[in-house]
Enzyme design. Structure first.
Site, PDB file in Angstrom:
ATOM      1  N   GLU A  37     -62.179 -28.451  21.484  1.00  0.00           N
ATOM      2  CA  GLU A  37     -62.620 -27.059  21.424  1.00  0.00           C
ATOM      3  C   GLU A  37     -61.925 -26.181  22.463  1.00  0.00           C
ATOM      4  OE1 GLU A  37     -64.165 -23.679  20.154  1.00  0.00           O
ATOM      5  OE2 GLU A  37     -64.305 -25.598  19.088  1.00  0.00           O
ATOM      6  N   HIS A  39     -58.708 -26.385  23.306  1.00  0.00           N
ATOM      7  CA  HIS A  39     -57.475 -25.963  22.638  1.00  0.00           C
ATOM      8  C   HIS A  39     -57.765 -24.914  21.562  1.00  0.00           C
ATOM      9  CE1 HIS A  39     -56.297 -30.233  23.808  1.00  0.00           C
ATOM     10  NE2 HIS A  39     -55.383 -29.503  24.410  1.00  0.00           N
ATOM     11  N   GLN A  63     -43.677 -35.602  31.630  1.00  0.00           N
ATOM     12  CA  GLN A  63     -44.724 -35.185  32.558  1.00  0.00           C
ATOM     13  C   GLN A  63     -45.711 -36.298  32.880  1.00  0.00           C
ATOM     14  OE1 GLN A  63     -46.050 -32.035  29.734  1.00  0.00           O
ATOM     15  NE2 GLN A  63     -48.115 -32.544  30.445  1.00  0.00           N
ATOM     16  N   VAL A 178     -63.274 -24.371  28.923  1.00  0.00           N
ATOM     17  CA  VAL A 178     -64.378 -24.613  27.988  1.00  0.00           C
ATOM     18  C   VAL A 178     -65.070 -25.911  28.404  1.00  0.00           C
ATOM     19  CG1 VAL A 178     -65.017 -25.007  25.579  1.00  0.00           C
ATOM     20  CG2 VAL A 178     -63.167 -23.407  26.145  1.00  0.00           C
TER      21      VAL A 178
END
Length: 284
Positions: A37, A39, A63, A178
């Site tokens: 959510e 993203h 990375q 979020v």
């Protein structure tokens, strides 16, 4: 209706060129997939602020400084595409490693200063990998706006710095973290938590919110941070890599709240590394 999936830079640029001819503004949401959510909130922000939205999906090997972490990172392209379709994203750009880093690739983008300390101290080379892939994605997409979450706050600073320093005209838009209903910041790594660790994981955010509240009340930093660290370890976390107060605008270390600040943490629970951060209000 399914979201179109593009695999090559050539396909991507042809589509963007068509949009440009129609005078459309383009937004990009860079991801490594395993969409949650958090993203999707970035995608919604992009849809609200641009005419065409590209979501990128690339698990960037450059990375990761731990081969096991790279191997364990969830890869769920089919499910990700299904989550994007009802939102109305216009493209899923999912190149493979050979497309992103073709044979002979030998360039690294390295951002000094804001990439040092915090996660940079514990994940050598991580932000070089982030900076390199984000630079490529911004140049490949030519996006007007790019949307990043505040949960990866140091990454946000790295990306802002590289766009300024390299004269990349894409505007970087920061979107709020979020959280689950229990406070845990959403992360693709959360699915790797055992049931017991998942129950304890929200105590990281709990300790962070409590520490931010005490700092805002005027309690000294030197008292608040050790207490918060102890609370995190008592909650079932095995290690606290860092828990620091940094400047909101430059990530400089702070010993007091004389300007806008951010409290940042990274900690391990059950073999999973979680990060979080919060803005800290200055004492009244």
């Amino acid at each position: 209706m399914s979201v179109p999936i593009f695999r090559t830079v050539k396909e991507l640029r042809a589509a963007v060129a068509d949009w440009r001819r129609d005078g459309l503004r383009v937004g990009v949401v860079p991801t490594m997939g395993a969409l949650h959510e958090g993203h999707l909130s970035l995608v919604r922000a992009a849809l609200a602020n641009t005419d065409r939205v590209i979501v990128t999906l690339f698990v960037n090997p450059k990375q990761f400084n731990n081969a096991g972490d790279l191997a364990a990172y969830p890869r769920t392209e089919k499910e990700d595409a299904a989550k994007l379709a009802p939102l109305g994203a216009h493209m899923l750009y999912a190149p493979d490693g050979a497309e992103m880093y073709p044979n002979g690739f030998s360039t690294t983008v390295s951002v000094s200063g804001v990439s040092e300390g915090l996660c940079g101290a514990f994940r050598p080379g991580h932000f070089d990998g982030v900076a390199t892939v984000v630079t490529k994605l911004l140049l490949q997409t030519g996006a007007d706006l790019a949307f990043f979450g505040e949960k990866d706050f140091q990454q946000l600073h790295v990306v802002r710095r590289l766009t300024r320093d390299l004269d990349i005209p894409t505007q970087i838009i920061a979107c709020p973290t979020v959280r689950e209903a229990d406070g845990l910041a959403l992360s693709s790594r959360n699915v790797r938590l055992s049931a017991d660790d998942r129950r304890n994981a929200p105590k990281l955010a709990e300790a962070l919110f409590a520490a931010a509240g005490r700092l805002a009340e005027g309690t000294p930093v030197a008292e608040v941070l050790p207490n918060a660290r102890d609370a995190i370890l008592a909650a079932g976390y095995q290690e606290v890599e860092y828990l620091e107060l940094r400047g909101e605008d430059d990530l400089a270390p702070l010993s007091g709240l004389d300007r806008p600040a951010r409290l940042l943490v990274a900690a391990w629970i059950g073999g999973v590394r979680l990060i979080d951060n919060l803005p800290v209000a200055q004492p009244a």
